[in-house]
Motif scaffolding. Sequence first.
Motif, PDB file in Angstrom:
ATOM      1  N   MET A 115       0.855  -1.177   0.000  1.00 50.08           N
ATOM      2  CA  MET A 115       0.000   0.000   0.000  1.00 50.08           C
ATOM      3  C   MET A 115       0.899   1.237   0.000  1.00 50.08           C
ATOM      4  O   MET A 115       1.835   1.328   0.787  1.00 50.08           O
ATOM      5  N   ASN A 116       0.606   2.167  -0.892  1.00 48.96           N
ATOM      6  CA  ASN A 116       1.448   3.356  -0.988  1.00 48.96           C
ATOM      7  C   ASN A 116       1.051   4.393   0.074  1.00 48.96           C
ATOM      8  O   ASN A 116       0.060   4.235   0.789  1.00 48.96           O
ATOM      9  N   ASP A 117       1.837   5.459   0.153  1.00 56.88           N
ATOM     10  CA  ASP A 117       1.639   6.490   1.181  1.00 56.88           C
ATOM     11  C   ASP A 117       0.273   7.173   1.071  1.00 56.88           C
ATOM     12  O   ASP A 117      -0.366   7.439   2.080  1.00 56.88           O
ATOM     13  N   LYS A 118      -0.173   7.432  -0.159  1.00 54.32           N
ATOM     14  CA  LYS A 118      -1.488   8.064  -0.351  1.00 54.32           C
ATOM     15  C   LYS A 118      -2.603   7.180   0.181  1.00 54.32           C
ATOM     16  O   LYS A 118      -3.531   7.644   0.823  1.00 54.32           O
ATOM     17  N   ASP A 119      -2.508   5.877  -0.106  1.00 54.86           N
ATOM     18  CA  ASP A 119      -3.518   4.934   0.378  1.00 54.86           C
ATOM     19  C   ASP A 119      -3.511   4.853   1.904  1.00 54.86           C
ATOM     20  O   ASP A 119      -4.563   4.783   2.537  1.00 54.86           O
ATOM     21  N   LEU A 120      -2.319   4.862   2.481  1.00 57.99           N
ATOM     22  CA  LEU A 120      -2.214   4.814   3.940  1.00 57.99           C
ATOM     23  C   LEU A 120      -2.849   6.047   4.570  1.00 57.99           C
ATOM     24  O   LEU A 120      -3.583   5.947   5.555  1.00 57.99           O
ATOM     25  N   LYS A 121      -2.586   7.223   3.994  1.00 55.53           N
ATOM     26  CA  LYS A 121      -3.164   8.455   4.523  1.00 55.53           C
ATOM     27  C   LYS A 121      -4.678   8.466   4.351  1.00 55.53           C
ATOM     28  O   LYS A 121      -5.405   8.924   5.226  1.00 55.53           O
ATOM     29  N   LEU A 122      -5.165   7.968   3.219  1.00 58.53           N
ATOM     30  CA  LEU A 122      -6.603   7.883   2.986  1.00 58.53           C
ATOM     31  C   LEU A 122      -7.253   6.960   4.019  1.00 58.53           C
ATOM     32  O   LEU A 122      -8.269   7.318   4.626  1.00 58.53           O
ATOM     33  N   ASN A 123      -6.665   5.803   4.235  1.00 59.37           N
ATOM     34  CA  ASN A 123      -7.201   4.865   5.224  1.00 59.37           C
ATOM     35  C   ASN A 123      -7.157   5.447   6.628  1.00 59.37           C
ATOM     36  O   ASN A 123      -8.092   5.257   7.418  1.00 59.37           O
ATOM     37  N   GLU A 124      -6.093   6.152   6.955  1.00 61.31           N
ATOM     38  CA  GLU A 124      -5.968   6.775   8.268  1.00 61.31           C
ATOM     39  C   GLU A 124      -7.058   7.843   8.466  1.00 61.31           C
ATOM     40  O   GLU A 124      -7.698   7.887   9.512  1.00 61.31           O
ATOM     41  N   ALA A 125      -7.258   8.671   7.467  1.00 59.28           N
ATOM     42  CA  ALA A 125      -8.306   9.699   7.556  1.00 59.28           C
ATOM     43  C   ALA A 125      -9.674   9.052   7.679  1.00 59.28           C
ATOM     44  O   ALA A 125     -10.502   9.472   8.503  1.00 59.28           O
ATOM     45  N   TYR A 126      -9.932   8.041   6.879  1.00 62.13           N
ATOM     46  CA  TYR A 126     -11.216   7.336   6.939  1.00 62.13           C
ATOM     47  C   TYR A 126     -11.450   6.765   8.340  1.00 62.13           C
ATOM     48  O   TYR A 126     -12.532   6.927   8.911  1.00 62.13           O
ATOM     49  N   ASP A 127     -10.435   6.093   8.888  1.00 65.85           N
ATOM     50  CA  ASP A 127     -10.567   5.487  10.216  1.00 65.85           C
ATOM     51  C   ASP A 127     -10.823   6.541  11.299  1.00 65.85           C
ATOM     52  O   ASP A 127     -11.651   6.329  12.190  1.00 65.85           O
ATOM     53  N   LYS A 128     -10.129   7.673  11.226  1.00 66.27           N
ATOM     54  CA  LYS A 128     -10.324   8.733  12.218  1.00 66.27           C
ATOM     55  C   LYS A 128     -11.740   9.293  12.163  1.00 66.27           C
ATOM     56  O   LYS A 128     -12.389   9.494  13.186  1.00 66.27           O
ATOM     57  N   ILE A 129     -12.211   9.544  10.953  1.00 63.57           N
ATOM     58  CA  ILE A 129     -13.560  10.095  10.798  1.00 63.57           C
ATOM     59  C   ILE A 129     -14.602   9.053  11.205  1.00 63.57           C
ATOM     60  O   ILE A 129     -15.586   9.377  11.877  1.00 63.57           O
ATOM     61  N   PHE A 130     -14.382   7.795  10.838  1.00 66.28           N
ATOM     62  CA  PHE A 130     -15.291   6.718  11.221  1.00 66.28           C
ATOM     63  C   PHE A 130     -15.422   6.637  12.740  1.00 66.28           C
ATOM     64  O   PHE A 130     -16.534   6.554  13.281  1.00 66.28           O
ATOM     65  N   LYS A 131     -14.287   6.699  13.435  1.00 66.01           N
ATOM     66  CA  LYS A 131     -14.302   6.647  14.906  1.00 66.01           C
ATOM     67  C   LYS A 131     -15.021   7.854  15.493  1.00 66.01           C
ATOM     68  O   LYS A 131     -15.772   7.736  16.464  1.00 66.01           O
ATOM     69  N   GLN A 132     -14.787   9.022  14.921  1.00 66.87           N
ATOM     70  CA  GLN A 132     -15.435  10.236  15.414  1.00 66.87           C
ATOM     71  C   GLN A 132     -16.949  10.153  15.236  1.00 66.87           C
ATOM     72  O   GLN A 132     -17.714  10.515  16.138  1.00 66.87           O
ATOM     73  N   VAL A 133     -17.382   9.669  14.088  1.00 69.14           N
ATOM     74  CA  VAL A 133     -18.819   9.496  13.837  1.00 69.14           C
ATOM     75  C   VAL A 133     -19.398   8.504  14.839  1.00 69.14           C
ATOM     76  O   VAL A 133     -20.468   8.734  15.413  1.00 69.14           O
ATOM     77  N   ASP A 134     -18.695   7.415  15.074  1.00 68.76           N
ATOM     78  CA  ASP A 134     -19.149   6.417  16.041  1.00 68.76           C
ATOM     79  C   ASP A 134     -19.269   7.027  17.435  1.00 68.76           C
ATOM     80  O   ASP A 134     -20.263   6.813  18.137  1.00 68.76           O
ATOM     81  N   GLU A 135     -18.269   7.807  17.852  1.00 66.78           N
ATOM     82  CA  GLU A 135     -18.292   8.455  19.175  1.00 66.78           C
ATOM     83  C   GLU A 135     -19.447   9.447  19.285  1.00 66.78           C
ATOM     84  O   GLU A 135     -20.150   9.486  20.301  1.00 66.78           O
ATOM     85  N   LEU A 136     -19.641  10.264  18.258  1.00 65.26           N
ATOM     86  CA  LEU A 136     -20.731  11.239  18.276  1.00 65.26           C
ATOM     87  C   LEU A 136     -22.087  10.538  18.387  1.00 65.26           C
ATOM     88  O   LEU A 136     -22.960  10.971  19.136  1.00 65.26           O
ATOM     89  N   THR A 137     -22.242   9.444  17.646  1.00 67.69           N
ATOM     90  CA  THR A 137     -23.490   8.682  17.706  1.00 67.69           C
ATOM     91  C   THR A 137     -23.708   8.124  19.107  1.00 67.69           C
ATOM     92  O   THR A 137     -24.804   8.212  19.659  1.00 67.69           O
ATOM     93  N   LYS A 138     -22.651   7.568  19.686  1.00 70.27           N
ATOM     94  CA  LYS A 138     -22.751   7.017  21.045  1.00 70.27           C
ATOM     95  C   LYS A 138     -23.033   8.110  22.072  1.00 70.27           C
ATOM     96  O   LYS A 138     -23.648   7.844  23.101  1.00 70.27           O
TER      97      LYS A 138
END
Length: 79
Positions: free
Chosen positions: A1-24
């Motif tokens: 996985m290249n650096d762009k893909d890693l950064k995309l996955n990292e951003a996705y995971d952070k936002i996913f967690k934030q959405v989950d926390e806000l919902t909870k």
Amino acid sequence: MNDKDLKLNEAYDKIFKQVDELTKDGVEPIVIAGTLMAQSMRLYRTLLSEPDFEKLMDTIFGKLDEIEPYNPKDKTLLH
């Protein structure tokens, strides 16, 4: 996985967690969705030329029937 893909996955995971926390925390999912949509549109409007922004909007609205409901247990990268 290249650096762009890693950064995309990292951003996705952070936002996913934030959405989950806000919902909870009791924030209505429709409020979260509206906020994310507004921020996304502002970013696209800032970063894209007017023709590219219009093409993006045409693409999104032209595929409304292809958009699937959100499943919070599914962390599949959606893009």
